[in-house]
Structure formats: C-alpha cells, structure tokens
Scaffold this motif. Structure first.
Motif, PDB file in Angstrom:
ATOM      1  N   THR A 107      -2.144   1.890 -18.841  1.00 38.49           N
ATOM      2  CA  THR A 107      -1.427   3.154 -18.996  1.00 38.49           C
ATOM      3  C   THR A 107      -1.390   3.917 -17.680  1.00 38.49           C
ATOM      4  OG1 THR A 107      -2.171   3.268 -21.291  1.00 38.49           O
ATOM      5  CG2 THR A 107      -1.342   5.302 -20.310  1.00 38.49           C
ATOM      6  N   MET A 108      -2.533   3.985 -17.004  1.00 38.28           N
ATOM      7  CA  MET A 108      -2.609   4.711 -15.743  1.00 38.28           C
ATOM      8  C   MET A 108      -1.766   4.032 -14.662  1.00 38.28           C
ATOM      9  SD  MET A 108      -6.678   5.635 -16.005  1.00 38.28           S
ATOM     10  CE  MET A 108      -6.785   6.859 -14.687  1.00 38.28           C
ATOM     11  N   ALA A 109      -1.692   2.693 -14.713  1.00 41.71           N
ATOM     12  CA  ALA A 109      -0.841   1.964 -13.774  1.00 41.71           C
ATOM     13  C   ALA A 109       0.633   2.264 -14.033  1.00 41.71           C
ATOM     14  CB  ALA A 109      -1.105   0.463 -13.885  1.00 41.71           C
ATOM     15  N   ALA A 110       1.008   2.344 -15.303  1.00 38.38           N
ATOM     16  CA  ALA A 110       2.394   2.678 -15.646  1.00 38.38           C
ATOM     17  C   ALA A 110       2.754   4.069 -15.125  1.00 38.38           C
ATOM     18  CB  ALA A 110       2.597   2.596 -17.153  1.00 38.38           C
ATOM     19  N   ASP A 111       1.779   4.989 -15.136  1.00 39.33           N
ATOM     20  CA  ASP A 111       2.014   6.313 -14.546  1.00 39.33           C
ATOM     21  C   ASP A 111       2.456   6.188 -13.089  1.00 39.33           C
ATOM     22  OD1 ASP A 111       1.131   7.596 -16.867  1.00 39.33           O
ATOM     23  OD2 ASP A 111      -0.820   8.170 -16.034  1.00 39.33           O
ATOM     24  N   ILE A 112       1.765   5.329 -12.348  1.00 39.66           N
ATOM     25  CA  ILE A 112       2.020   5.235 -10.912  1.00 39.66           C
ATOM     26  C   ILE A 112       3.383   4.614 -10.635  1.00 39.66           C
ATOM     27  CG2 ILE A 112       1.153   4.311  -8.743  1.00 39.66           C
ATOM     28  CD1 ILE A 112      -0.545   6.563 -10.204  1.00 39.66           C
ATOM     29  N   VAL A 113       3.750   3.603 -11.403  1.00 43.40           N
ATOM     30  CA  VAL A 113       5.075   3.012 -11.257  1.00 43.40           C
ATOM     31  C   VAL A 113       6.149   4.045 -11.592  1.00 43.40           C
ATOM     32  CG1 VAL A 113       6.642   1.240 -12.154  1.00 43.40           C
ATOM     33  CG2 VAL A 113       4.251   0.669 -11.657  1.00 43.40           C
ATOM     34  N   ALA A 114       5.927   4.809 -12.669  1.00 40.33           N
ATOM     35  CA  ALA A 114       6.888   5.854 -13.042  1.00 40.33           C
ATOM     36  C   ALA A 114       6.961   6.936 -11.980  1.00 40.33           C
ATOM     37  CB  ALA A 114       6.490   6.459 -14.385  1.00 40.33           C
ATOM     38  N   LEU A 115       5.842   7.285 -11.382  1.00 41.41           N
ATOM     39  CA  LEU A 115       5.820   8.281 -10.314  1.00 41.41           C
ATOM     40  C   LEU A 115       6.666   7.820  -9.132  1.00 41.41           C
ATOM     41  CD1 LEU A 115       4.648  10.758  -8.779  1.00 41.41           C
ATOM     42  CD2 LEU A 115       2.715   9.290  -8.141  1.00 41.41           C
ATOM     43  N   ALA A 116       6.435   6.595  -8.684  1.00 39.09           N
ATOM     44  CA  ALA A 116       7.189   6.094  -7.533  1.00 39.09           C
ATOM     45  C   ALA A 116       8.683   6.055  -7.834  1.00 39.09           C
ATOM     46  CB  ALA A 116       6.677   4.708  -7.148  1.00 39.09           C
ATOM     47  N   ARG A 117       9.039   5.614  -9.031  1.00 35.49           N
ATOM     48  CA  ARG A 117      10.460   5.553  -9.391  1.00 35.49           C
ATOM     49  C   ARG A 117      11.078   6.943  -9.440  1.00 35.49           C
ATOM     50  NH1 ARG A 117       9.805   0.745 -13.923  1.00 35.49           N
ATOM     51  NH2 ARG A 117       9.911  -0.982 -12.414  1.00 35.49           N
ATOM     52  N   ALA A 118      10.322   7.907  -9.948  1.00 34.69           N
ATOM     53  CA  ALA A 118      10.829   9.276  -9.996  1.00 34.69           C
ATOM     54  C   ALA A 118      11.090   9.827  -8.597  1.00 34.69           C
ATOM     55  CB  ALA A 118       9.832  10.172 -10.735  1.00 34.69           C
ATOM     56  N   LEU A 119      10.347   9.293  -7.632  1.00 34.58           N
ATOM     57  CA  LEU A 119      10.530   9.723  -6.244  1.00 34.58           C
ATOM     58  C   LEU A 119      11.519   8.836  -5.488  1.00 34.58           C
ATOM     59  CD1 LEU A 119       6.810  10.536  -5.406  1.00 34.58           C
ATOM     60  CD2 LEU A 119       8.631  12.167  -5.971  1.00 34.58           C
ATOM     61  N   GLY A 120      12.147   7.876  -6.211  1.00 35.73           N
ATOM     62  CA  GLY A 120      13.196   7.061  -5.621  1.00 35.73           C
ATOM     63  C   GLY A 120      12.759   5.732  -5.049  1.00 35.73           C
ATOM     64  N   HIS A 121      11.562   5.245  -5.431  1.00 34.86           N
ATOM     65  CA  HIS A 121      11.040   4.009  -4.861  1.00 34.86           C
ATOM     66  C   HIS A 121      10.837   2.959  -5.956  1.00 34.86           C
ATOM     67  CE1 HIS A 121      10.424   6.349  -1.245  1.00 34.86           C
ATOM     68  NE2 HIS A 121       9.668   7.201  -1.918  1.00 34.86           N
ATOM     69  N   GLU A 122      11.637   1.910  -5.920  1.00 39.43           N
ATOM     70  CA  GLU A 122      11.506   0.823  -6.887  1.00 39.43           C
ATOM     71  C   GLU A 122      10.429  -0.173  -6.484  1.00 39.43           C
ATOM     72  OE1 GLU A 122      12.895   0.382  -9.859  1.00 39.43           O
ATOM     73  OE2 GLU A 122      13.849   2.352  -9.652  1.00 39.43           O
ATOM     74  N   ARG A 123      10.132  -0.248  -5.186  1.00 39.87           N
ATOM     75  CA  ARG A 123       9.087  -1.137  -4.676  1.00 39.87           C
ATOM     76  C   ARG A 123       8.240  -0.363  -3.674  1.00 39.87           C
ATOM     77  NH1 ARG A 123       9.245  -6.519  -4.791  1.00 39.87           N
ATOM     78  NH2 ARG A 123       9.030  -6.841  -2.550  1.00 39.87           N
ATOM     79  N   PHE A 124       6.948  -0.627  -3.671  1.00 40.91           N
ATOM     80  CA  PHE A 124       6.056   0.109  -2.782  1.00 40.91           C
ATOM     81  C   PHE A 124       4.744  -0.635  -2.608  1.00 40.91           C
ATOM     82  CE2 PHE A 124       5.504   1.575  -7.133  1.00 40.91           C
ATOM     83  CZ  PHE A 124       4.124   1.615  -7.302  1.00 40.91           C
ATOM     84  N   ALA A 125       4.074  -0.326  -1.512  1.00 35.17           N
ATOM     85  CA  ALA A 125       2.723  -0.822  -1.284  1.00 35.17           C
ATOM     86  C   ALA A 125       1.746   0.110  -1.980  1.00 35.17           C
ATOM     87  CB  ALA A 125       2.429  -0.891   0.213  1.00 35.17           C
ATOM     88  N   LEU A 126       0.607  -0.452  -2.396  1.00 39.40           N
ATOM     89  CA  LEU A 126      -0.333   0.312  -3.209  1.00 39.40           C
ATOM     90  C   LEU A 126      -1.753   0.060  -2.725  1.00 39.40           C
ATOM     91  CD1 LEU A 126      -0.783   2.119  -5.712  1.00 39.40           C
ATOM     92  CD2 LEU A 126      -0.727   0.041  -7.108  1.00 39.40           C
ATOM     93  N   ALA A 127      -2.492   1.142  -2.511  1.00 41.87           N
ATOM     94  CA  ALA A 127      -3.897   1.044  -2.129  1.00 41.87           C
ATOM     95  C   ALA A 127      -4.713   1.945  -3.036  1.00 41.87           C
ATOM     96  CB  ALA A 127      -4.098   1.452  -0.662  1.00 41.87           C
ATOM     97  N   GLY A 128      -5.877   1.461  -3.441  1.00 47.05           N
ATOM     98  CA  GLY A 128      -6.734   2.257  -4.311  1.00 47.05           C
ATOM     99  C   GLY A 128      -8.189   2.101  -3.944  1.00 47.05           C
TER     100      GLY A 128
END
Length: 315
Positions: A107-128
């Motif tokens: 669920t928390m991962a889906a948040d991050i994908v939705a966040l990036a898409r809302a900001l206009g990014h369909e693909r992105f690098a991810l660090a945690g």
C-alpha cells in the motif's frame, strides 16, 4: 518552526482515498524519489537531496503515517483486523483484502507510485533508508516498469530479516518484536514515554551525534510523538502481511529487474549473516557497498550517499 529542506518547495499531494503526502520538491532532470526511515521524516535527506537537485528532480515525501503526511488508522480498512489478518476469504484468482492493508508496504509503495505520477513522472529512480527502503523494495517488485533504479540503505528485506534474527543478537531489534504485538500494549507503552523511546534510536544508531542537530532531532521527536499508532501499525504490518508478500515473491521466483545498489554499515558480519548474499538472491544486478558510519548514513555521510546514487543512475 519545523525545519525544512532549504530551497525546496512543499506540497500536499493526494495519493489514495483520504491520504495525502507531504512532499518536498526541487531541481530538474531525471526524477529521484527519496524515502526516509525510522524514526525520521523526509528531513533526513536534506543534504543528499540538495546535492542531487543540481541535476535531478528530487522528490522527498513523508511516508503515510509519518511526519506531516496523513495517518489513516488500521480500522479505516474494512475487511482486516488490526494485525492485517484477512477477515475475508482468499480467492484463487485475485488478491485478498490484506493485499492493500493500510500499512502494508504494498500500500505504501502504491502511494509513492501515485505521488510520482501526480507530479508527472511515469518512471523514476527510487532510494530508501530503513522503513523507506522496505517501501522502495516493495515498489520495485510490484512496479518494475516504473522503477528504473533502486537504492537501499542499511536494511534487509523483511522476509530475510525475520529469518536471520535469532538468539541474543536479536536483542538489537527489540522494537521489532514490541511493535509486532497486537494493538493496545505497544501503543500505550511507547506513547507513555515517546521521546525516550524514539530518542533512544537516534542516540544508539548514530556514530556522529552532530549529524542530527538539535532542531532536526526535535522535529523528529515531535513528528513521532504525534504518530505513535501509525508507526506501530507500520511495524506490525512487517511482522504479518509484508512477510506474506515477500514469501509469495520468493516462491514465484520474482526478482528485482533494475540495477540495485545496497549501502550498509558494517553490521552483517557482527550479526552472523552475509547481507550481500541475502540481497544478491533478490537482485541479479547488484552493487553492495559498506559505508563507514552509523545507521543514519544520509546524515552522517551525505557526500558518499550522493556519489553512490549518481553512480547507480549511470548503470
């Protein structure tokens, strides 16, 4: 006033029903999302994010349940109890209710994908880092077409963590077992002395106390004090539904498809397991490096972390 990352703009971005994330954004170029750990907020990335913003779009959210982001309760999710145990009957053809339990890393991962898409990014690098690294790991498994590169700081996948922790060495993870307990007692115990509880980890997990200045430490403690139930729920999910999801991926032979960098302090040998080998089983394209610092490496060794992230994006 709560500290902020200098030069970054702040937004609240809706990512799910009733859940918006607080996010700091700056820079331009290839997008990188940075996810914080426990007991911190997005502020832990203040040095690294400012460095990388010179040539990347930097997106630094507070995870759901942390910082200034929304904190849904476990009972907001119909069909699951507080432990994330499914009250509905599983099917052979689709996910059960627990696949999207409130603080499941899925669920928390889906948040991050939705966040990036809302900001206009369909693909992105991810660090945690820490908890954020577990969210990043799940995002990379669930959304391989979206995550181009993955960096994990100082953690093991949830399934491996529970399998290697045993005997007296597991005492270092006492908080994992405390927050895995059913609702009630963990929340009461932690809330009764939250500054001492969360401050304990800020103290013992850092080699350089000056890396977390007084105003940032205060911000961390204030944020955690206001988020005890959701932080406990996050950890409780990692003793339940997150293990189920990891095991399902292992059984199916699912592996991380993108280049992966794992950075850790020198704790693997001391605890009696080979962290690089554990990660290699998940990540065929792995670069595993040891960083000389404490757990809070983005604050203690920010130049090393920024260098490693830049190197990752060249692969």
């Amino acid at each position: 006033m709560t500290p902020a990352i200098a030069g970054f703009d702040y937004q609240r971005v809706p990512v799910a029903d009733g859940v918006s994330l607080n996010v700091a954004i700056a820079g331009s170029g290839t997008p990188i999302v940075l996810l914080h750990g426990f007991p911190q907020t997005h502020l832990m990335w203040r040095h690294v994010a400012a460095d990388l913003a010179a040539d990347h779009t930097m997106i630094c959210p507070d995870l759901r349940g942390y910082g200034a982001s929304d904190k849904p309760t476990e009972t907001d999710h119909a069909g699951t109890d507080h432990t994330g145990t499914d009250r509905t009957s599983p099917t052979e053809t689709g996910p059960t209710e627990t696949d999207h339990a409130v603080y499941a890393k899925r669920t928390m991962a889906a948040d991050i994908v939705a966040l990036a898409r809302a900001l206009g990014h369909e693909r992105f690098a991810l660090a945690g880092h820490d908890r954020g690294a577990l969210v990043a790991f799940r995002a990379a498994l669930d959304h391989p077409e979206t995550i181009t590169h993955l960096a994990v700081l100082d953690v093991l996948p949830t399934l491996d963590m529970w399998q290697v922790m045993r005997g007296t060495s597991a005492a270092v993870g006492f908080h994992l077992y405390l927050m895995a307990q059913p609702p009630g007692l963990p929340e009461q115990m932690i809330a009764a002395s939250s500054d001492a509880f969360f401050g304990h980890f800020l103290d013992i997990w850092t080699n350089d106390p000056q890396a977390i200045p007084a105003d940032v430490r205060t911000a961390y403690l204030d944020a955690c004090r206001a988020a005890v139930p959701s932080i406990v729920a996050d950890y409780r999910a990692s003793a339940g539904i997150d293990v189920v999801h990891d095991q399902a991926d292992r059984d199916a032979g699912n592996r991380l498809r993108m280049p992966v960098t794992v950075l850790q302090q020198d704790w693997g040998a001391a605890l009696g397991f080979d962290a690089a080998a554990l990660w290699r089983a998940w990540a065929p394209d792995l670069r595993h490096e040891t960083v000389t610092c404490g757990h809070f490496m983005a604050e203690e060794a920010p130049a090393d972390i920024a260098k490693a992230l830049r190197a990752l994006l060249t692969r």
